[in-house]
Design an enzyme around this catalytic site. Sequence first.
Site, PDB file in Angstrom:
ATOM      1  N   CYS A 180       0.919  -1.728  -0.305  1.00  0.00           N
ATOM      2  CA  CYS A 180       0.082   0.105   0.178  1.00  0.00           C
ATOM      3  C   CYS A 180       1.004   1.032   0.062  1.00  0.00           C
ATOM      4  CB  CYS A 180      -1.065   0.224   1.106  1.00  0.00           C
ATOM      5  SG  CYS A 180      -1.303  -1.132   1.682  1.00  0.00           S
ATOM      6  N   THR A 287       1.361  -7.451   9.443  1.00  0.00           N
ATOM      7  CA  THR A 287      -0.439  -6.644   9.150  1.00  0.00           C
ATOM      8  C   THR A 287      -0.840  -5.855   9.478  1.00  0.00           C
ATOM      9  OG1 THR A 287      -1.310  -8.580  10.109  1.00  0.00           O
ATOM     10  CG2 THR A 287      -1.391  -8.933   8.119  1.00  0.00           C
ATOM     11  N   HIS A 320      -3.654   8.250   5.752  1.00  0.00           N
ATOM     12  CA  HIS A 320      -3.493   7.002   5.420  1.00  0.00           C
ATOM     13  C   HIS A 320      -4.558   6.691   4.863  1.00  0.00           C
ATOM     14  CE1 HIS A 320      -2.190   3.463   2.832  1.00  0.00           C
ATOM     15  NE2 HIS A 320      -2.495   2.518   3.889  1.00  0.00           N
ATOM     16  N   THR A 324      -9.576   0.330   8.614  1.00  0.00           N
ATOM     17  CA  THR A 324      -9.200  -0.411   9.613  1.00  0.00           C
ATOM     18  C   THR A 324      -8.684   0.272  11.438  1.00  0.00           C
ATOM     19  OG1 THR A 324      -6.681  -0.509   9.662  1.00  0.00           O
ATOM     20  CG2 THR A 324      -8.519  -1.526   8.066  1.00  0.00           C
ATOM     21  N   GLU A 331      -1.699   5.522  13.088  1.00  0.00           N
ATOM     22  CA  GLU A 331      -1.717   6.738  12.158  1.00  0.00           C
ATOM     23  C   GLU A 331      -1.715   8.254  13.029  1.00  0.00           C
ATOM     24  OE1 GLU A 331      -3.591   7.197   8.191  1.00  0.00           O
ATOM     25  OE2 GLU A 331      -2.088   8.626   7.786  1.00  0.00           O
ATOM     26  N   LYS A 352     -10.231   7.764   1.050  1.00  0.00           N
ATOM     27  CA  LYS A 352     -10.166   6.472   1.013  1.00  0.00           C
ATOM     28  C   LYS A 352     -10.962   6.695   1.370  1.00  0.00           C
ATOM     29  CE  LYS A 352      -5.271   3.897   1.083  1.00  0.00           C
ATOM     30  NZ  LYS A 352      -4.939   5.435   1.339  1.00  0.00           N
ATOM     31  N   HIS A 357     -10.277   1.988  -1.007  1.00  0.00           N
ATOM     32  CA  HIS A 357      -8.136   1.890  -0.862  1.00  0.00           C
ATOM     33  C   HIS A 357      -7.491   1.411  -2.525  1.00  0.00           C
ATOM     34  CE1 HIS A 357      -4.296   1.347   0.104  1.00  0.00           C
ATOM     35  NE2 HIS A 357      -4.778   0.415   1.763  1.00  0.00           N
ATOM     36  N   PHE A 416       1.486  -2.668   3.920  1.00  0.00           N
ATOM     37  CA  PHE A 416       1.210  -4.040   4.379  1.00  0.00           C
ATOM     38  C   PHE A 416       2.881  -4.551   4.563  1.00  0.00           C
ATOM     39  CE2 PHE A 416      -2.702  -6.621   3.106  1.00  0.00           C
ATOM     40  CZ  PHE A 416      -3.284  -5.564   5.077  1.00  0.00           C
TER      41      PHE A 416
END
Lengths: 433, 430
Positions: A180, A287, A320, A324, A331, A352, A357, A416
């Site tokens: 990403c 992850t 970003h 999630t 962040e 996003k 995404h 990731f």
Amino acid sequence: MAMIEKRRIAVTGIGMVTPVGNTAADTWAGLLEGKSGAAPTQSFDASGFSTTFSAEVKGFDAESAVPNRKLLKYASRSHRFALAAAAEALADAGIAPTEADSHRWGLAVGAGMLSVGYEDLTVVHDYAAPDGEFNADGLIDPDFPGNPVNFCRWQSNAGQGLLTKQFGIRGYATSVHTACASGGQAIGTALKVMRRGQCDYMLAGGFDSMINPTGISGFCLLGALSTDNDNPTGASRPFDATRNGFVLGEGAGFLVLEDWDKATARGAMIYAELAGDGNSLSCYRITDSPPDGNGPIQAIEQALGDAGITAAEIDYVNAHGTSTQMNDRSECAALKAVFAGRIDEVRVSSTKSSMGHLIAAAGAVEAAVCCLAIRHSLAPMNANYENPDPDCDVNLITGAPQPMRIRAALSNSLGFGGSNSSLVFRNPEEVRS
Amino acid sequence: MKHAGEKIVFTGSGIVCGAGTSVAEVWDRLEKGVSAVAPFTQFDGTNWPVKVAAEVLQDNRFLVSDRKLHKTIARTDMFGIYATESAIEDSGLPAYREGLGEAETNTFNDRTGLIIGSGGGNYRSNYDFLPLMTAAKAAPEGGLPYFGRELGNQVTPMWLLKNLPNNVLCHVGIRGQYKGTNACITNQCSSGVLAVAEAASAIWNNEADRIAAAGHDAPFEPEMVFYYHRLGLMSGEAPRPFDAERNGTVFGEGSAAVVLEREADAKARGAKVLGEFLGFGCCSEATGILDLEDDGDGVKRAIESALADAGITKEQVGLICAHGNGNEASDRTESMGIRSVFGEDIPPVTAFKWAYGHLIAASGIADLVMILEVLKRGVIPGIATLGEVDPLIAPFPISREAAAPRSDIALLICRGFGGMNVVLLVRGAS
């Protein structure tokens, strides 16, 4: 160390193909409306998957954008987005490589999904694994329809090869993939290549399309996607307390980067200065994002240092913000650490929320959004935000775009595997003053 | 000279390929003229037009001792982790870090970068879906809905993570806590050499104090062999670069890595020095995915820009390590590019794919690791598979016999799909 005067790099062209618009202008208009690109997946029957919707590019016609049928034969869906967005960026900049200067033009791309598509896998299945177990001899069956054109399409740098050919770029060329963070890293690489004098002009961006059965499977298996199948348009809600995964998008974004003095000399319209790149590895888990922001913090600080500015000059952050739980929390922790007492003055949004995404294209498209925000003194909103999360209490732009003069903007991409890319764009008026 | 003052040196190297799991082992093969190309073992080649490859035959536990990791990474990642960590170990940096205090260790980690050239995706990973596809085909409700519904029951949740192209970057980073500047380059054959070039550039640009650069790939798999063969790129025996009867390349697999840092830093910590990075050139031929310019102009431009970048003249080059993949057009145009720069005064040329096959993303960086050894020993091994030099290329200073380099500077050429040409210039350790 002595301060070395860095070569200044201008952004003079933008092109985008995204789930909210097939051009930069349409994408920008879509973002200002807070339009959602998400809808039930159309390109294949996704009804059995845990997530049945995605943010697809709609009504895209590659041939009208890139009238080169012979080349398009070799282009995957994401390559087609890339060719169209790159053509738009060059047209927007009003320059293109010529016979005389093609070796001073470079290309850096964040390449999307590096694995074969489901259709090709189906052919392999039918010939080499009808009973489910792979037997290589199926490939040498005289009737096996495997096509070398498809093989070419899936090479890791096929996009690079098609773009350099279509536009006649004969200087430095590279293709990167840090999941990403790919798009941001590609633009950062281009900045470095230009600063060290290897190119005077570069086309930099990213492209991806993982909205196909194998592409989407990987994310479904990981449980990374929102499963709000009854509410696709509200599913991507970065920083909202009820966020439950990202929405898979697709598309491409490209910038034309140009030596500042050359751009000024030809009277080019300059969107922004590409001022700084920062790049770190979280070294936490594959992850998971580091809860304290350790990793993203270094990338942001490096980008600011590289731009020769302090955190006090950043007015807008294009986060970003994947939607999630963990990524958004991590962040925000990083933003709070970097901006400290100024955190409430910095306006933040994740686009996003509208586009979904775009994976390897995300950083590139969001870099383009930062340039447009600076240009129009208007920051796009973080759509779908309703429920505050105390862990994500940054100053989000919600409900409507925010008119504001932006001295400098920060774009984050956190991939990731822990690659973090941050880019700083400065308002051209700040540079000139 | 462009980079005056700050020399960048190699302080560690590592390699794994069919010809060995250390620089010493691979050197031994090169010197004895023994190719690692042999009948392959990973699938039954009885009915195949191509039956050979240079495979890595060590098991996963030899390459990566942590068995938990084996389930979450791909074959190519095993090679990459092994070579990168071997190079870092060889550099003595882990022992150096042991002696630092806590704050210094944090700074060390933040200033240590990783730049990895990766082969990208592979075909094999998708075969995990094949049993599910068979079941889906038989399902009354139709293929895809069944596929989607049963996915979680039949395929590992870790599938995507196992197949991330940037896995070597993340795992070496996590295992060693190297948190600095990083990149994963997926530019087919040029990935590994570009990783080295970008690593040196990043240190010159003060983005990091030290960087491990690697390339890794496992191109040997049935679909790759099938398509390379269909495209006329694959030989049935060890490649014969620049030979009149050359008929293609053969896959190898593996990884190679180097550690780069400032000469002053290497000296300060008493590290051994394997060589110096002098400069590089990189250009595209703008010819699309497979095609090549017919005059070698891209090779010529890459060589010229590398010479200019390093601030040296062509007369100072002591040997050339060619891409030499054994394909008709690639070798011919490569020789044309070399000739157009060096005229008839070409320094000795060699190429190593005859010994360990074509490692694709790792090919150029494997050549770099071995060329540093050539410079150290002052001996260029002969090309064991060479018969007669192609009359269309001759005279060309390439030989079955060992030769001596003209100087301690080597020029390394790496070419790839997408019209790529990358040239590195390095100086051997004195």
